[in-house]
Design an enzyme around this catalytic site. Sequence first.
Site, PDB file in Angstrom:
ATOM      1  N   CYS A 105       5.903   0.021   7.230  1.00 45.75           N
ATOM      2  CA  CYS A 105       5.515   1.170   6.407  1.00 45.75           C
ATOM      3  C   CYS A 105       6.683   1.536   5.499  1.00 45.75           C
ATOM      4  O   CYS A 105       7.826   1.559   5.953  1.00 45.75           O
ATOM      5  CB  CYS A 105       5.178   2.344   7.323  1.00 45.75           C
ATOM      6  N   LEU A 106       6.389   1.825   4.235  1.00 46.24           N
ATOM      7  CA  LEU A 106       7.467   2.161   3.290  1.00 46.24           C
ATOM      8  C   LEU A 106       8.168   3.456   3.666  1.00 46.24           C
ATOM      9  O   LEU A 106       9.283   3.707   3.215  1.00 46.24           O
ATOM     10  CB  LEU A 106       6.923   2.237   1.856  1.00 46.24           C
ATOM     11  N   HIS A 146      -4.475   1.588   7.626  1.00 47.83           N
ATOM     12  CA  HIS A 146      -3.108   2.125   7.719  1.00 47.83           C
ATOM     13  C   HIS A 146      -2.928   3.262   6.704  1.00 47.83           C
ATOM     14  O   HIS A 146      -2.400   4.327   7.047  1.00 47.83           O
ATOM     15  CB  HIS A 146      -2.116   0.976   7.445  1.00 47.83           C
ATOM     16  N   GLU A 147      -3.390   3.024   5.462  1.00 48.67           N
ATOM     17  CA  GLU A 147      -3.224   4.050   4.424  1.00 48.67           C
ATOM     18  C   GLU A 147      -4.105   5.272   4.718  1.00 48.67           C
ATOM     19  O   GLU A 147      -3.693   6.409   4.491  1.00 48.67           O
ATOM     20  CB  GLU A 147      -3.548   3.487   3.029  1.00 48.67           C
ATOM     21  N   GLY A 151       0.838  -1.195   0.000  1.00 48.41           N
ATOM     22  CA  GLY A 151       0.000   0.000   0.000  1.00 48.41           C
ATOM     23  C   GLY A 151       0.871   1.242   0.000  1.00 48.41           C
ATOM     24  O   GLY A 151       1.997   1.215   0.509  1.00 48.41           O
ATOM     25  N   HIS A 157      -2.472   7.668   6.943  1.00 45.70           N
ATOM     26  CA  HIS A 157      -1.504   8.551   6.276  1.00 45.70           C
ATOM     27  C   HIS A 157      -2.174   9.847   5.816  1.00 45.70           C
ATOM     28  O   HIS A 157      -1.598  10.924   5.925  1.00 45.70           O
ATOM     29  CB  HIS A 157      -0.893   7.861   5.057  1.00 45.70           C
ATOM     30  N   GLN A 205       2.995   9.852   1.149  1.00 45.53           N
ATOM     31  CA  GLN A 205       4.290   9.176   1.149  1.00 45.53           C
ATOM     32  C   GLN A 205       5.117   9.485  -0.092  1.00 45.53           C
ATOM     33  O   GLN A 205       6.300   9.150  -0.146  1.00 45.53           O
ATOM     34  CB  GLN A 205       4.088   7.660   1.253  1.00 45.53           C
TER      35      GLN A 205
END
Length: 197
Positions: A95-96, A137-138, A48, A141, A53
């Site tokens: 997380c990226l 989670h997304e 995701g 963000h 991000q």
Amino acid sequence: MDTAPLKIVFYPHPALRHQSKPIKRVDADLKRIIREMFTLMYEANGIGLAANQVNLPFRLFVINLAAVPDEGEELVFLNPVLSKPKGSEEYEEGCLSLPQLYAPVLRPKQVMVQAYNLRGEEISTSLDGMLARVVQHEYDHLEGVLFTDRVKASALDEVQPALDSFTSEFDRLRQQGEIPSDEQIAQRLQQWEQKYC
Ligand code: ZN
């Protein structure tokens, strides 16, 4: 307008704390941005990626639980709204924007999502399992929230040293002039908002 190729930004980049604005229009440039987001997500082996991000202020995220192109389903969520959280479950997240850091996070097991896809069709569906977790989670963000904000106090001792080292690296890169000032970052986000929000 800054049209340089997109890059994933890392904690504590200020874009990760930006509260994103709803998108009012979709054009060819935005579709190209979404394609680029999928490419960056696959390169980083992620499932995701939210607009914050990649340093963009939009209420938009992409997901593919298979983490590879041509497998699984590519999902695009524009202007998502979550409702009806049910149950709760703890599961390890990463997380990226915080590479190599993993910690358990408690979240509702099920949630309802309403959003638009790239064809402008309304999606309205009840989610559970991994997709429910990734969507939440997304979504966080877009509100400027990171999974580490949701780690319980007892696990924070393990997470804090990693956060500190991300911060030192960020400061180092900024001193080298590789990361713009907070004002420049805010200005860039505002320009993108004026174009699409
Ligand atoms: Zn993330």
